[in-house]
Design an enzyme around this catalytic site. Sequence first.
Site, PDB file in Angstrom:
ATOM      1  N   GLU A 119       2.143   2.436  -5.929  1.00  0.00           N
ATOM      2  CA  GLU A 119       1.015   2.424  -6.882  1.00  0.00           C
ATOM      3  C   GLU A 119      -0.316   2.562  -6.142  1.00  0.00           C
ATOM      4  OE1 GLU A 119       2.266  -1.202  -9.053  1.00  0.00           O
ATOM      5  OE2 GLU A 119       1.956   0.021 -10.846  1.00  0.00           O
TER       6      GLU A 119
ATOM      7  N   GLU B 238      10.403  -1.404  -9.873  1.00  0.00           N
ATOM      8  CA  GLU B 238      10.082  -2.723 -10.440  1.00  0.00           C
ATOM      9  C   GLU B 238      11.085  -3.241 -11.464  1.00  0.00           C
ATOM     10  OE1 GLU B 238       7.916  -0.402  -9.772  1.00  0.00           O
ATOM     11  OE2 GLU B 238       6.053  -1.270  -9.021  1.00  0.00           O
TER      12      GLU B 238
END
Length: 694
Positions: free
Chosen positions: A114, A134
């Site tokens: 990210e 995730e």
Amino acid sequence: MSLQQTPTGQNILVKFDIQDGVLIASIDNPPVNAGSWGVRQGLSDAMAMASTDETIKAVVIIGAGKTFISGSDIREFGKPLHEPLVPQLIKAIEACPKPVVAAIHGAGLGGGYEIALACDYRIAAATAVVGLPEVRLGIIPGAGGTQRLPRLTGMSRAIELISSARRVNAPEAVRLGMIDEVTAEDLRSAAIAAAKTLAGRKRLVRAMPIPSEPAEAIAKAENAASKSAKGLDSVDIALDILRRTISMDFDAALALEREAFETLRLGEQATALRYQFFAERQAQQLPGLDKAVPRAVEKVGILGAGTMGSGIAIAFLDAGYSVTLIDRTDEALAAGLARIQDNYAKSVASKRISDEAAVARLAHLGTTTDIQVLADCDLLLEAVFEDYDVKLPVMRQLGALARPGAIIASNTSYLDLDRLAEASNRAEDVVGLHFFSPAHIMKLLEVVRGARTAPDVLTTALAIGKRLKKTAVIAGVGEGFIGNRIYAAYRRHCEFMVEDGASPQQIDQALQSFGLAMGPFAVSDLSGLDIAWKMRQRLSATRDPRERYVAIADRLCEAGRLGRKTGAGWYSYDKAEGRGQPDPKAAHIIDECRRQSGRPQRSFSDVEIVRRALAAMVNEAVLLLSEGIAQRPSDVDLAIVNGYGFPAHRGGPLFWAARQPALMVEQAVDELEQAAGFGFRRAEISVLLATLSI
Ligand code: NAI
């Protein structure tokens, strides 16, 4: 600039260096450069410096050591997070007036990827992997991953990548748009060159449109993702966020994503998955073993080319070992070899591996009926029939044949490893390597420590487990070790419920709804009823007749119903692959046994079924812990999740128990006691649960 410290004493884990007007921020947080607080603070400092220092024209973020940022610091996830948070760092990267380049080697995953997504350019070494895994930790990307990834890959691909948690290697990542460039050059120099080429231009992903796509393509990706969720809330919530934010204002979408991330982060499933994550790491530690140096193992000889021997051979070949498979007859060897070849043909057909890789792996396999070849092996592993009359002479032979320093392993499921070890005449070289079927697929490996197993043999076994990419759990010697012993208690109590009135279908369905991959009766049919049957026969002489005994499985076996392989067991099967159907013939056998037992019949609710089945696991697990066969509660949970299809997002039976009202678990054990009657061993469950820090 050297390491700085905050007033709270935490280190800033980023080093700065300036070269040709480019600020190089090197993250140095071994072993995996997790995005801990000190990394986030260090990178924020880099952005502040680049924003104000006129001489700095661009920034490169790179990992020191063997990786970029391999993910967020999972240890921080269960607590209040400290600023700067990843979204704040990302804001700073985007607001920095100078272009920022992410230089990725090793892994750029989760929060790490990210951060890379917030940069103006992503360059990677050819061996790097990137992705947003995730959901496997019960959360969703919480720092813009759900918003920036679709802008690079398109929505349907982003759905696939986020819901599958897939790690993407650099060549594919560049094809998908996840990174801009793969370099074969020195990464740092290539990243500096890329930073200069940007010539001061910002190139923010957030400013890009999501490429347009036919609605059907997106719907198809959503359906596939939704099917793969299997009870994992994070997948459904990731999908929901992607769907709801597709045409939303970027910052409003980020806020929504973060809110969902925060809710999930502190929820049950994420807590359970983090517990499993740490359980896996802890399982490798055994007090007193830290100084034992593993022995070198490259050549592996496997005796017995049956179901397990051939599966184990594949596991070793996949991990790059050379393997010789040995059996008594050419026919048995040919059948084993055919199973291995068939496995690779299927892997190639489904594109899991390339044709060349399959050929290369098979080139490391030899087969022979000549047991003498074992004299040359570093590891001699037996997977012959589960029978002392076969295994004891085999162990004697292996002990005589093995060269000094070689390790002798047994794949026995139930037999006494110490007895087998003594037969070899060199018990210190013997360890149990208990694989689960199919051995090349199931993650669990029980490493069985005999009374005399040498410390370096045990560390070697753990190292082998790691190289095989298995989840290794150390178990002491005892009937069924950890997993099978707990499973036997669980199955026994499920059979009690059948004899008292529940149908096998109801029990299977109730447990499947709880999240188990399969119910106990479908599992029995799949693995074959005969193994447990043989075990019961072996134990029948020592069984106390006052103990409750359900004879249904014996009657099924006597009727030739050994499970799926014979077309019938608890269920009947039309095709080898098809789902089992309730079978009136099995129902008749069950009714007959119920009648003979004379027990009162009653109905069971699904809730009661799940409570009793799980309490049976918990009671046995606590007994195992008190006997020292399992070292720690998390080892038990790890074994049951990785070997028996217990859902990881429920943590395991002990994790489950620790989060129930204590009285409820005790009452469930009362029910077990009543159902089992004479001989039931009640564990001190409350005492253990009170000590668990779950
Ligand atoms: P299997 O019957 O499929 O294979 C056993 C093989 O050993 C046969 O090919 C047989 O010819 C060979 N063999 C027997 N005596 C031999 C000897 N003296 N020398 C060389 N080869 C010999 O049995 P399976 O299911 O593969 O089980 C093997 C071992 O693995 C057993 O100890 C079993 O308890 C254990 N195990 C089995 C699991 C399963 O799900 N089937 C799971 C975990 C462990």
